[in-house]
Scaffold this motif. Structure first.
Motif, PDB file in Angstrom:
ATOM      1  N   ARG A 297       0.827  -1.213   0.000  1.00 36.11           N
ATOM      2  CA  ARG A 297       0.000   0.000   0.000  1.00 36.11           C
ATOM      3  C   ARG A 297       0.857   1.257   0.000  1.00 36.11           C
ATOM      4  N   ARG A 298       1.940   1.254   0.782  1.00 36.79           N
ATOM      5  CA  ARG A 298       2.763   2.450   0.893  1.00 36.79           C
ATOM      6  C   ARG A 298       3.405   2.818  -0.443  1.00 36.79           C
ATOM      7  N   LEU A 299       3.904   1.805  -1.171  1.00 34.11           N
ATOM      8  CA  LEU A 299       4.555   2.080  -2.453  1.00 34.11           C
ATOM      9  C   LEU A 299       3.571   2.627  -3.476  1.00 34.11           C
ATOM     10  N   LEU A 300       2.384   2.006  -3.555  1.00 32.90           N
ATOM     11  CA  LEU A 300       1.398   2.474  -4.535  1.00 32.90           C
ATOM     12  C   LEU A 300       0.868   3.859  -4.155  1.00 32.90           C
ATOM     13  N   ALA A 301       0.733   4.113  -2.859  1.00 29.88           N
ATOM     14  CA  ALA A 301       0.317   5.459  -2.433  1.00 29.88           C
ATOM     15  C   ALA A 301       1.381   6.490  -2.808  1.00 29.88           C
ATOM     16  N   ARG A 302       2.639   6.133  -2.677  1.00 27.26           N
ATOM     17  CA  ARG A 302       3.719   7.048  -3.062  1.00 27.26           C
ATOM     18  C   ARG A 302       3.679   7.326  -4.564  1.00 27.26           C
ATOM     19  N   ALA A 303       3.477   6.280  -5.348  1.00 26.74           N
ATOM     20  CA  ALA A 303       3.422   6.455  -6.804  1.00 26.74           C
ATOM     21  C   ALA A 303       2.248   7.345  -7.203  1.00 26.74           C
ATOM     22  N   LEU A 304       1.064   7.065  -6.654  1.00 26.67           N
ATOM     23  CA  LEU A 304      -0.116   7.856  -7.010  1.00 26.67           C
ATOM     24  C   LEU A 304       0.029   9.288  -6.507  1.00 26.67           C
ATOM     25  N   GLY A 305       0.598   9.461  -5.313  1.00 30.75           N
ATOM     26  CA  GLY A 305       0.816  10.815  -4.807  1.00 30.75           C
ATOM     27  C   GLY A 305       1.751  11.615  -5.696  1.00 30.75           C
ATOM     28  N   ASN A 306       2.804  10.990  -6.199  1.00 32.96           N
ATOM     29  CA  ASN A 306       3.715  11.687  -7.116  1.00 32.96           C
ATOM     30  C   ASN A 306       2.996  12.119  -8.389  1.00 32.96           C
ATOM     31  N   LEU A 307       2.128  11.245  -8.911  1.00 31.71           N
ATOM     32  CA  LEU A 307       1.390  11.594 -10.132  1.00 31.71           C
ATOM     33  C   LEU A 307       0.438  12.757  -9.874  1.00 31.71           C
ATOM     34  N   LEU A 308      -0.256  12.726  -8.741  1.00 39.23           N
ATOM     35  CA  LEU A 308      -1.201  13.810  -8.443  1.00 39.23           C
ATOM     36  C   LEU A 308      -0.472  15.137  -8.211  1.00 39.23           C
ATOM     37  N   ARG A 309       0.658  15.114  -7.513  1.00 36.66           N
ATOM     38  CA  ARG A 309       1.405  16.361  -7.296  1.00 36.66           C
ATOM     39  C   ARG A 309       1.993  16.897  -8.599  1.00 36.66           C
ATOM     40  N   ASN A 310       2.393  15.984  -9.472  1.00 34.32           N
ATOM     41  CA  ASN A 310       2.899  16.418 -10.780  1.00 34.32           C
ATOM     42  C   ASN A 310       1.788  17.094 -11.584  1.00 34.32           C
ATOM     43  N   ALA A 311       0.583  16.490 -11.559  1.00 36.76           N
ATOM     44  CA  ALA A 311      -0.549  17.099 -12.267  1.00 36.76           C
ATOM     45  C   ALA A 311      -0.922  18.439 -11.650  1.00 36.76           C
ATOM     46  N   GLN A 312      -0.901  18.526 -10.323  1.00 33.95           N
ATOM     47  CA  GLN A 312      -1.229  19.782  -9.640  1.00 33.95           C
ATOM     48  C   GLN A 312      -0.215  20.877 -10.007  1.00 33.95           C
ATOM     49  N   LYS A 313       1.032  20.500 -10.178  1.00 30.52           N
ATOM     50  CA  LYS A 313       2.095  21.466 -10.453  1.00 30.52           C
ATOM     51  C   LYS A 313       1.885  22.154 -11.802  1.00 30.52           C
ATOM     52  N   TYR A 314       1.410  21.388 -12.824  1.00 30.99           N
ATOM     53  CA  TYR A 314       1.315  21.943 -14.166  1.00 30.99           C
ATOM     54  C   TYR A 314      -0.107  22.275 -14.592  1.00 30.99           C
ATOM     55  N   ALA A 315      -1.104  21.939 -13.773  1.00 36.52           N
ATOM     56  CA  ALA A 315      -2.491  22.191 -14.169  1.00 36.52           C
ATOM     57  C   ALA A 315      -2.794  23.681 -14.129  1.00 36.52           C
ATOM     58  N   ALA A 316      -3.651  24.116 -15.064  1.00 35.89           N
ATOM     59  CA  ALA A 316      -4.130  25.500 -15.049  1.00 35.89           C
ATOM     60  C   ALA A 316      -5.229  25.650 -13.996  1.00 35.89           C
ATOM     61  N   ARG A 317      -6.213  24.751 -14.030  1.00 29.84           N
ATOM     62  CA  ARG A 317      -7.300  24.820 -13.049  1.00 29.84           C
ATOM     63  C   ARG A 317      -7.764  23.437 -12.587  1.00 29.84           C
ATOM     64  N   GLN A 318      -7.687  22.431 -13.476  1.00 29.87           N
ATOM     65  CA  GLN A 318      -8.348  21.164 -13.182  1.00 29.87           C
ATOM     66  C   GLN A 318      -7.350  20.013 -13.046  1.00 29.87           C
ATOM     67  N   VAL A 319      -7.640  19.142 -12.088  1.00 29.32           N
ATOM     68  CA  VAL A 319      -6.962  17.859 -11.935  1.00 29.32           C
ATOM     69  C   VAL A 319      -8.046  16.807 -11.759  1.00 29.32           C
ATOM     70  N   ALA A 320      -7.900  15.687 -12.449  1.00 29.32           N
ATOM     71  CA  ALA A 320      -8.923  14.633 -12.383  1.00 29.32           C
ATOM     72  C   ALA A 320      -8.256  13.305 -12.050  1.00 29.32           C
ATOM     73  N   LEU A 321      -8.895  12.564 -11.143  1.00 26.92           N
ATOM     74  CA  LEU A 321      -8.440  11.222 -10.785  1.00 26.92           C
ATOM     75  C   LEU A 321      -9.575  10.250 -11.080  1.00 26.92           C
ATOM     76  N   SER A 322      -9.289   9.204 -11.843  1.00 26.88           N
ATOM     77  CA  SER A 322     -10.317   8.215 -12.180  1.00 26.88           C
ATOM     78  C   SER A 322      -9.718   6.825 -12.086  1.00 26.88           C
ATOM     79  N   ALA A 323     -10.604   5.842 -11.822  1.00 25.14           N
ATOM     80  CA  ALA A 323     -10.165   4.448 -11.737  1.00 25.14           C
ATOM     81  C   ALA A 323     -11.318   3.555 -12.171  1.00 25.14           C
ATOM     82  N   GLN A 324     -10.977   2.465 -12.853  1.00 22.40           N
ATOM     83  CA  GLN A 324     -12.002   1.531 -13.306  1.00 22.40           C
ATOM     84  C   GLN A 324     -11.369   0.172 -13.571  1.00 22.40           C
ATOM     85  N   ARG A 325     -12.222  -0.852 -13.590  1.00 17.92           N
ATOM     86  CA  ARG A 325     -11.788  -2.194 -13.959  1.00 17.92           C
ATOM     87  C   ARG A 325     -12.019  -2.371 -15.452  1.00 17.92           C
ATOM     88  N   VAL A 326     -10.989  -2.796 -16.188  1.00 20.44           N
ATOM     89  CA  VAL A 326     -11.081  -2.993 -17.636  1.00 20.44           C
ATOM     90  C   VAL A 326     -10.459  -4.333 -17.978  1.00 20.44           C
TER      91      VAL A 326
END
Length: 438
Positions: free
Chosen positions: A327-356
């Motif tokens: 859990r800790r490793l995957l949380a770190r990976a997802l947190g890095n992705l969200l902070r990266n998106a927050q850093k470059y976003a103009a206004r919007q950040v979206a997080l989605s998940a689904q089974r495919v």
């Protein structure tokens, strides 16, 4: 590997087949058709009677002897017009017939012969030819014998080649497994072979290469780990000294500069932390797996963004289920992705998940400037940053995305960047079936 040896065997079979046809046509060209020889041997009794009995008869007895041969032989002797015969013969056969030679016709189980070219024995022999048919010619059996002969030759070649190839194939399979294990991160994997094996020199070179690579990587990890730890002590001392200096210096300008220096130290401390994280991931032999619910992890990572973006959309599909991983490793990976998106976003950040299709896909989108297609793989390289991110406004060390990909790959998944429907970048994390738990 199987494809390689299959192609080798196909090549050998085609070579044998081609050699068979070449031998046949070469012998036919130089020494005559081999089938004619076979037919001649099978019709040798009738040919012997004609050449040694009928041909040697006195002029007034040749017909008597020919009739005797007709009586005792199962073959049929006929006189046929020469013009009719010549139409069915090739130029070479017509020339042989004109010389008085026997011309075989295996397909019709017959042969042709002008017994007397001077016309003294056969009435009208200048215009007629003796045709002997219903001969005991069986080319089917002869062809079967020829095929069997070539099959025996082919087997005599293929069996030793198969045994030789099998030994090489097994050795190459072992080398392939060692290469796969080494590529998967098992740096201690080595190829153990007997010196008598043909691929032993290649295995020795692979082992030497693996030893060299393992030594270089371990030296790099040790250096990175040691330097990172050693930097923490002077950084801590500098932080403490600057705090004391700021308390004793009333000059606002000097305090401002000290604050800037403290910011640089904090940035350096963050870099050391990231380097240590990278070193730990490189040393990891696999995540410490445990079952945990995926949806709470995603909401927790989204809620940890600080300060929160202007617009944060979280769209989680139904039945995400549990995940078997660290859990800790995957949380770190997802947190890095969200902070990266927050850093470059103009206004919007979206997080989605689904089974495919038996997999879980986690996507992070932003409406920022996006990433050029040519740069999309390079952003996962350590310390690589796009030109627009190399300023103090955005910060970062170029390690977050690399750490995220390493964490996902350790779980057997993949992390890729695509174009986002929001106009910026989309990072998609995919985890395979083996990680999911119902």
């Amino acid at each position: 590997m199987n494809r390689l040896f299959f192609r080798f065997f196909v090549l050998v079979m085609l070579s044998i087949t081609a050699a068979t046809f070449v031998i046949y046509f070469l012998f036919a060209r130089l020494f005559g058709d081999p089938l004619d020889d076979i037919a001649r041997r099978q019709a040798s009794a009738q040919i012997f009677l004609l050449e040694q009995y009928v041909d040697r008869a006195p002029p007034d007895e040749w017909l008597v002897r020919l009739n005797k041969v007709r009586e005792v032989s199962d073959a049929q002797f006929d006189l046929v017009p020469l013009s009719q015969v010549n139409e069915a013969l090739s130029t070479r056969q017509r020339t042989a017939l004109a010389r008085g030679e026997i011309v075989l016709d295996p397909s019709h189980k017959a042969f042709l012969r002008r017994v007397d070219l001077a016309g003294q024995r056969y009435i009208g022999s200048d215009d007629e030819v003796l045709r002997v048919s219903r001969l005991p010619i069986d080319l089917g059996q002869a062809l079967a014998m020829e095929v069997l002969r070539y099959v025996v030759v082919a087997l005599a070649l293929l069996v030793p080649i198969a045994l030789w190839s099998r030994a090489h194939w097994q050795a190459l399979q072992r080398l392939s497994r060692v290469a796969d294990e080494f590529g998967a991160g098992q740096l201690s994997a080595r190829a153990h072979m007997r010196p008598s094996e043909a691929v032993y020199p290649l295995a020795e070179r692979m082992n030497a290469m693996a030893e060299r690579i393992q030594g270089l990587l371990e030296s790099q990890k040790n250096l990175l780990h040691s330097v990172s730890h050693e930097l923490r002590t002077p950084i801590a001392r500098l932080e403490f000294a600057m705090e004391l200096l700021a308390e004793r210096m009333p000059d606002p300008q000097l305090v401002k500069r000290i604050a800037a220096m403290e910011g640089d130290l904090a940035e350096l401390n963050g870099l050391v932390t990231e380097l240590l994280s990278m070193s730990k991931l490189d040393d990891a032999h696999g995540p410490q797996r445990a079952l945990f619910e995926l949806e709470p992890l995603l909401r927790e990572c989204a809620g940890a963004l600080h300060p929160p973006p202007a617009q944060l959309h979280v769209d989680l599909g139904p039945m995400l289920g549990s995940l078997d991983g660290e859990r800790r490793l995957l949380a770190r990976a997802l947190g890095n992705l969200l902070r990266n998106a927050q850093k470059y976003a103009a206004r919007q950040v979206a997080l989605s998940a689904q089974r495919v299709g038996g997999m879980v896909e986690i996507a992070v989108d932003d409406d920022g400037p996006g990433i050029p297609e040519a740069e999309r793989e390079r952003v996962f390289e350590p310390f690589y940053r796009l030109d627009r991110s190399r300023d103090r406004a955005t910060g970062g060390f170029g390690l977050g995305l690399s750490i995220a990909r390493k964490a996902v790959v350790l779980h057997g998944g993949s992390l890729a960047v695509e174009g986002s429907p929001l106009g910026g970048a989309r990072f998609v994390m995919r985890l395979p079936d083996g990680v999911l738990a119902q």
